[in-house]
Enzyme design. Structure first.
Site, short mmCIF file in Angstrom:
data_model
loop_
_atom_site.label_atom_id
_atom_site.label_comp_id
_atom_site.label_asym_id
_atom_site.label_seq_id
_atom_site.Cartn_x
_atom_site.Cartn_y
_atom_site.Cartn_z
N SER A 15 26.74 57.24 22.76
CA SER A 15 27.10 58.62 23.14
C SER A 15 28.43 58.72 23.87
CB SER A 15 26.00 59.20 24.04
OG SER A 15 24.77 59.28 23.35
N GLU A 55 62.43 10.89 52.83
CA GLU A 55 63.03 10.38 51.60
C GLU A 55 64.56 10.42 51.58
OE1 GLU A 55 61.74 8.87 49.16
OE2 GLU A 55 59.60 9.26 49.25
#
Length: 704
Positions: free
Chosen positions: A358, A98
């Site tokens: 518990s 590019e």
């Protein structure tokens, strides 16, 4: 004067002088300059703020993507940093294809523009645009549908402006975030994740070439629509790179044999509940960093999904893992499947208030150890007993008789736990847990009672894990931290138990028999099952992390037979196994810890006796602390010294009488039943005396 016959009258053209020509040229130049300047001004400011808008991303403690959110218009544009986030092979191909002079030009490559113009003249149509990466970024900032000389001039002006405002790295980062890849995908990160299912840090040559090719014509080369077109474009990039000597021909040939993906992959959605919560708290923050570990998060999400499927329809599973030292959340699984309506997947069950069964029992025992009236090796009765109208029973409806306190906690016997809670005080237990950062919810208009020891209170998995991590930290908790940017000043340690009591609880829980898939004596853990089989819990810790597991239905409906030991505990031990590390050793016993068998314990500690048994029939009086008085304030440093002593005086009791300060024995009283003790420091202190027959008295004072 008249002209002569035969003569013609000619008029010579007026020629401007050199000075006049210069004036005209200057005027024209000035006019053009003003026109160009006015046109440039009409473009308005560079839209950098809009260009920098990105999707909100949520990352883990190592920066790995957990979840991304699309922008308001539905686009995926993820923030990116070229040096840190992108494969070098891709960057090499991109710049070679590019803009090979990217780092040397000022935004416009005159050589590339000249080549493009020559191609236009010789071929009659646009072959290449000659655009630099900076010019392409300018076009992305201000998109134009058609290609024209006017649009190209606009890109040139904007490119020069961009180069003046940003450095090359910033320009490249913006381009990599905005480049189009078809549909609503923008930027290389979004494209790499959507097409390859991975970050663009490590791309193959084939993948890198494909990502270079797609932005040239993103809609015509969409992989999910035109994969063959995209493949041809990729191969052209590879051929060009071979021609330019960027890559070897053999490498390009091998890359061409790789097929291109024809479908998009979904964006990652790890820790969706954590991500949603952080999004709500950290609005307008592009990157939200969490304390989670993506690898552990993924492993525990898979575990929750598999176990929920095995447990049956409508069952949900929640898992929370926390680092003991820092309180940072390492994994947060709120449900087995975020998108499954049947299991209410979007409900975060780590934050749901449920009955803990518990699982609060260890803290009852911890306070009993801290108060000094019981020891892990003390004997305690597990027999039918009634507290007013309340008669607790064990889970299996049987009683074990006289057992060591250690075994009573490991077997999760109800009667001993309620007996100790009656002595400790339900309000004190509630106050201590709240002080340690837990938010307890009681039924409306009710106060803490003995039932809270067996699950008669509401709590979240997050708070329960925070409490258990306090046991691993030898008695102080840290508020859980999940968003790394949160302020840490408000995260001071909070007191849960003294060090000796916390260690004793952890030591007892370490010996709890594990499920079939567990290793003995490696993980301290506790299980719990709420009334009606609505909730199954298991919370455990080693020297490094604490993990909590909840199993049940999100709507609170009972699940017959579901229990903490059979449903939640196996998941807990699998979760520890999936951390990838062996369980770390728990801390060593703190100084002052009494290590003895039952036979070698002080007589008062050999057997626990409820308060009602302290009255004797032989006329002897039980010990009573005459000074200091319960609830009094004692000034022990009125003379300005840094430390001082404090007298204690007791009436009654059978000698020898042992003195304890905050659960730690400090010696025996003299024959006059008196003792001078060192002040434990400013704040609340618990003073306890126990005589030779086990009778005791306790006062709480405030030292200032």
């Amino acid at each position: 004067m008249s002209a002569g016959i035969g003569q013609t009258n000619t008029i010579s053209p007026i020629r401007p002088s050199g000075r006049t020509g210069l004036t005209i040229f200057a005027a024209v130049s000035l006019t053009l300059t003003v026109m160009v300047a006015a046109w440039v001004v009409s473009l308005g400011p560079l839209p950098l703020a809009v260009a920098r808008e990105v999707s909100t991303t949520v990352v883990d403690r190592h920066g790995k993507l957990l979840r991304a959110y699309a922008m308001a218009d539905g686009r995926w544009r993820l923030p990116v940093h070229a040096e840190r986030d992108i494969d070098p092979t891709y960057l090499k191909l991109l710049l070679a294809y590019e803009d090979r002079r990217f780092y040397s030009h000022g935004g416009v490559d005159l050589l590339a523009l000249g080549r493009a113009a020559l191609q236009l003249v010789t071929s009659g149509h646009i072959v290449s645009g000659g655009s630099t990466i900076t010019m392409q970024l300018a076009r992305l900032m201000e998109p134009r549908r058609q290609r024209s000389i006017s649009a190209k001039l606009r890109q040139i002006v904007r490119a020069i402006e961009i180069e003046r405002r940003l450095n090359k790295d910033q320009i490249l980062d913006l381009y990599l975030a905005m480049a189009p890849y078809g549909g609503n995908l923008e930027g290389i990160r979004a494209a790499s994740i959507a097409y390859f299912g991975k970050e663009p840090k490590r791309l193959s040559l084939s993948e890198a070439a494909l990502l270079v090719a797609l932005p040239q014509s993103p809609e015509n080369r969409r992989l999910d629509r035109y994969p063959n077109v995209a493949l041809a474009a990729r191969d052209r990039v590879l051929d060009r790179m071979v021609e330019d000597g960027v890559i070897a021909n053999d490498d390009a040939t091998a890359a061409k044999t790789v097929p291109v993906p024809a479908v998009r992959k979904p964006m990652p959605i790890l820790a969706p509940h954590s991500a949603d919560q952080s999004m709500a708290l950290m609005k307008n923050t592009p990157v939200i960093a969490l304390t989670l570990d993506a690898s552990l998060q993924q492993a525990l999400e898979m575990l929750a999904r598999d176990r929920a499927a095995a447990l049956g329809p409508n069952i949900s599973v929640a898992i929370l893992a926390v680092d003991n030292a820092s309180g940072e959340v390492l994994a947060h699984v709120g449900s087995p499947d975020y998108f499954e309506d049947r299991r209410a997947g979007q409900v975060d069950m780590t934050r749901a208030v449920r009955s803990p069964g518990s699982t609060l029992k260890p803290f009852i025992y911890g306070l009993a150890f801290e108060d000094g009236f019981v020891h892990p090796e003390s004997l305690i009765d597990d027999r039918p007993i009634r507290f007013g109208s309340y008669a607790p029973e064990n889970f299996d409806m049987t009683f074990q008789g006289t057992v060591p306190v250690r075994k009573a906690l490991q077997m999760s016997l109800n009667v001993p736990a309620v007996a100790l809670l009656d002595r400790v005080g339900a309000s004190r237990l509630s106050s201590r847990l709240r002080q340690a950062g837990a938010r307890l919810e009681l039924p409306k208009d009710e106060t803490p009672g003995l039932a809270m020891g067996l699950g008669g209170v509401g709590i979240t998995l997050q708070d329960l894990v925070q409490l258990y991590s306090g046991l691993a930290r030898l008695g102080d908790t840290r508020p859980l931290l999940e968003i790394r940017s949160e302020r840490s000043e408000a995260r001071e340690p909070q007191r849960l138990l003294d060090q000796v009591a916390a260690w004793q609880v952890g030591n007892v829980l370490l010996g709890t028999p594990p499920p079939e898939n567990g290793i003995h004596n490696r993980i301290a853990f506790k299980t719990g099952t709420s009334y009606g089989y609505r909730d199954a819990w298991s919370v455990g810790f080693d020297g490094r992390i604490t993990i909590g597991v909840w199993v049940g239905r999100p709507d609170g409906a009972p699940v017959q037979g579901i229990a903490g030991r059979t449903a939640a505990a196996p998941i807990l031990f699998d979760a520890f196994a999936r951390t990838g590390k062996l369980p770390a050793a728990l801390p060593k016993a703190p100084k002052g810890t009494l290590m003895a068998s039952n036979a070698k314990l002080p007589v008062p500690l050999r057997r626990y006796r409820p308060l009602g048994e302290l009255v004797r029939n032989d006329g002897e009086r039980t010990p009573h602390i005459q000074f200091p008085l319960n609830g009094s304030r004692i000034d022990v440093s009125g003379d300005g010294t840094s430390s001082a002593s404090m007298p204690v005086k007791v009436a009654g009791g059978v000698l020898p009488i042992t003195m304890l300060v905050n659960g730690v024995a400090v010696g025996e009283l003299d024959s006059r039943r008196q003792r001078l003790i060192d002040s434990p420091g400013p704040g609340f202190a618990r003073l306890t005396v126990i005589d030779a027959k086990g009778a005791a008295d306790t006062v709480i004072i405030r030292i200032q």
